[in-house]
Every structure is written in structure tokens, then in C-alpha cells.
Design a protein around this motif. Structure first.
Motif, mmCIF file in Angstrom:
data_model
loop_
_atom_site.group_PDB
_atom_site.id
_atom_site.type_symbol
_atom_site.label_atom_id
_atom_site.label_comp_id
_atom_site.label_asym_id
_atom_site.label_seq_id
_atom_site.Cartn_x
_atom_site.Cartn_y
_atom_site.Cartn_z
ATOM 1 N N LYS A 309 69.844 10.874 70.958
ATOM 2 C CA LYS A 309 69.659 10.219 69.659
ATOM 3 C C LYS A 309 68.606 10.940 68.834
ATOM 4 N N SER A 311 65.981 9.789 65.926
ATOM 5 C CA SER A 311 65.408 8.628 65.235
ATOM 6 C C SER A 311 64.769 9.083 63.926
ATOM 7 N N ASP A 331 68.825 5.328 63.661
ATOM 8 C CA ASP A 331 69.123 6.318 64.702
ATOM 9 C C ASP A 331 70.476 6.961 64.438
ATOM 10 N N ASP A 333 73.440 9.264 66.494
ATOM 11 C CA ASP A 333 73.914 9.768 67.782
ATOM 12 C C ASP A 333 74.109 11.278 67.688
#
Length: 359
Positions: A309, A311, A331, A333
Motif C-alpha cells: 500500500k 498511504s 491509501d 493499493d
């Protein structure tokens, strides 16, 4: 006569027996080390902090705003270790109207990072092509590609840095690429001029194709709008809008995973699938129309390899506060555990024998 040979064999067996756990432990430690989170900082549209020529920043009535530019770069420098900041990028509109005194402010603010955090910048429409005019602003911007950028951020200075990859023009810094490593991964940043020309996109296509094992971020000024659509405007200045950049360049490469841009005030994210099925996160951030031209708001992106991830955080170092709305803190992916290019399989003796048998 065979006994010494047996002893040697036993000795090496014991070595392997005891070494295996140590190697496993070392591999575990190395994995933990390479998976350490790291950060990329993002600056957007600092034009009002440098506004000396057009003085549009006077509308806020708070005088010279350059302090906010310094708040940004000083915070990044001072928090390099805390956040493991590996790189900083600037999304363009560095200055207001391509004036030498404005570039002097930008140079001083960015130089705070020299020797601490590597950085690169791309050019916005406010960074080039100033033309005096009798309009209410006293001039037009972006009428051509002339700029003082190369005087204050010369290619020769940056070419000495380990992260420097190269430029489109051997004598100019307008279009450049940089590289760095973090958490055991190789990254590449391609910084492109405002509405890049076809020949610049051809060059960028070549750079990305030559580095298939590098995870690539495209840095450009005008690309995504606040309504989460790529720009489609026709340009007076020869070049490509956001949709044309997507079609001619971004979508073609498996290793491009992100586009960063400014220009349009606000925040937006568009995730699209490239030609190879790879998700490409296209992210807009621009705070210039907020109080005092942005008042030092910036972005920092924390890459978390173990969680796959990224952030995103939006922070104001001058006010020491965060924006926590859904478009400001979120977030993304992004798989980081799997290498972009599979490692070549090593042939074993049994493989060679099997091939011989098939022949």
C-alpha cells in the motif's frame, strides 16, 4: 584410504547443517530491512510564494509569502530520517511569471534539500514563456518554452548527483529522468515539461522501455482535472494534453504505476488500467487557491512494502496540521512484493541432462 574422504564429507555436512539456520536468519533480517517503509514528498504549485513580477499574491494582503516555500523544504529536510524520505518531486508552476527574482527565491528554497534529500522538478505554464502585456495582470505566461529555469537549476549541477539519469536535451534540464532505490526496489522518475511535445514523449517512451525493472513515476504539470478526468484541451502551445499523454506514453508501459500533477486547484485520483493490465494511479494535488497561496500545504506518500500500500498524507508544516478528508488522506493499493521483471531461472545439471535426453 577412503576414511579421510568420509571425514571431509562429514565435516562439510555439519557445516551445511549449522549454516542453514544462520542463512535463514540473515535472509529474514535482510527481508525486514528491505521492507522498511519509505516516503516520497510532493510539492505543488509554489508560484504564489515566489510572486514578484505579477504580484497576484497581494490579494491575500499578507505581503511576501516566500516563507511558506521555505517551511515546506525545511520540514522535508528536518524529517528526512523520521519519515525515511527518499525523494522529493515538484509538480511545476514553481514560480509565477518566469522572473529572475522569482527563480532566485525558488533556488534558495529548494537548495535547503541539497545533500539531504534528492529532488527533481518539472516545468509548468507559469515557469516559461512570459510576455509583457497591457492586460490586468501586466503579462501573459506560457506563450512559448523560453525559461530562466536552466539558469537557476542547471543541468550541470544535477548531472553530478548519483540519482541523475539524463535529459531530453543535452544542454537543458526541462525534461529529465532520475532513479533511486528503496526497500530493495528500483524506482525511476520521468519529469516532463508542461504539455510535452511529441519528440519528448518519444524520448520518455525510450527511457521507460530501457528500464523494465524500474517502477516508474511520471511527473508533469497539467494532466488530471479535479473531476477525475484527464485534460483534453487543445493547446496554442505545441504539445500534448493529459489524454494524449495517456494514449501516447503512459498506458504503454507495464512498469508505470503513477502520474503526479498539479495545475488545477484541488485534489483528485484516477486509477486506470494500462495496456498490460497494470493499475496506474494518476494523482492531482494543488493548493494555490487556498489562503496565502497554499500556506505551505504539501503531500507525502508513504510506501509500505509489507502491506503493498501507499498511504497519502496532506500536511501543512507552517500550521502543523493535516487535511484528513477522503481526498486528502487515503491509501492506494500497489503490489511491491513481486519483481517487475522475473529473475532468470538458473539451469541445474539435471536440466541440461533432461534437454540432452529430449534431443
Amino acid at each position: 584410504m577412503k576414511r579421510p574422504a568420509r571425514l571431509v564429507s562429514c565435516f562439510f555436512s555439519l557445516l551445511v547443517f549449522f549454516a542453514a539456520p544462520l542463512q535463514a536468519q540473515k535472509a529474514k533480517e535482510d527481508s525486514a530491512q528491505t521492507a522498511e517503509p519509505f516516503t516520497i514528498a510532493v510539492l505543488a504549485d509554489t508560484q504564489y510564494y515566489c510572486d514578484c513580477r505579477l504580484k497576484l499574491s497581494a490579494k491575500w494582503g499578507n505581503g511576501d509569502l516566500r516563507r511558506y516555500f521555505f517551511e515546506q523544504t525545511e520540514w522535508v529536510r528536518d524529517n528526512q530520517k523520521r519519515h525515511n524520505i527518499k525523494f522529493l518531486v515538484h509538480e511545476g508552476d514553481i514560480v509565477q511569471a518566469d522572473a529572475p527574482e522569482e527563480w532566485a527565491i525558488a533556488k534558495e528554497a529548494m537548495s535547503v534539500l541539497d545533500g539531504t534529500v534528492p529532488y527533481c522538478l518539472c516545468l509548468g505554464n507559469h515557469d516559461m514563456g512570459f510576455e509583457k502585456s497591457d492586460n490586468k495582470y501586466g503579462g501573459n505566461i506560457g506563450v512559448n518554452r523560453s525559461t530562466h529555469f536552466n539558469t537557476y537549476f542547471p543541468r550541470a549541477k544535477f548531472a553530478k548527483r548519483r540519482e541523475f539519469g539524463g535529459t531530453f536535451d543535452p544542454d537543458r534540464h526541462d525534461n529529465s529522468w532520475y532513479h533511486f532505490e528503496a526497500a530493495g526496489m528500483k524506482f525511476l522518475i520521468v519529469a516532463l515539461e508542461y504539455h510535452p511535445r511529441d519528440e519528448v514523449l518519444d524520448w520518455a517512451n525510450g527511457i521507460v522501455a530501457e528500464h523494465p525493472d524500474h517502477r516508474t513515476i511520471v511527473l508533469t504539470h497539467a494532466y488530471l482535472k479535479g473531476n477525475k478526468t484527464r485534460t483534453t484541451n487543445k493547446l496554442k502551445l505545441k504539445g500534448n494534453n493529459g489524454e494524449q499523454m495517456w494514449q501516447k506514453f503512459v498506458r504503454k508501459h507495464k512498469n508505470i504505476f503513477m502520474v503526479l500533477c498539479g495545475h488545477f486547484s484541488g485534489e483528485a485520483v484516477l486509477t486506470s488500467a494500462g495496456d498490460h493490465g497494470n493499475p496506474v494511479h494518476q494523482i492531482l494535488s494543488d493548493y494555490q487557491e487556498m489562503n496565502n497561496g497554499g500556506e505551505s500545504w504539501l503531500r507525502y506518500m508513504v510506501f509500505q512494502p509489507d502491506a503493498s500500500k501507499i498511504s497519502i498524507h496532506t500536511y501543512n508544516p507552517a500550521l502543523d496540521k493535516f487535511k484528513n478528508g477522503p481526498s486528502s488522506k487515503f491509501d492506494l493499493d500497489y503490489p511491491m512484493a513481486v519483481p517487475l521483471v522475473p529473475a532468470p531461472r538458473l539451469a541445474r545439471p539435471s536440466d541440461a541432462n533432461a534437454l540432452d535426453k529430449k534431443q
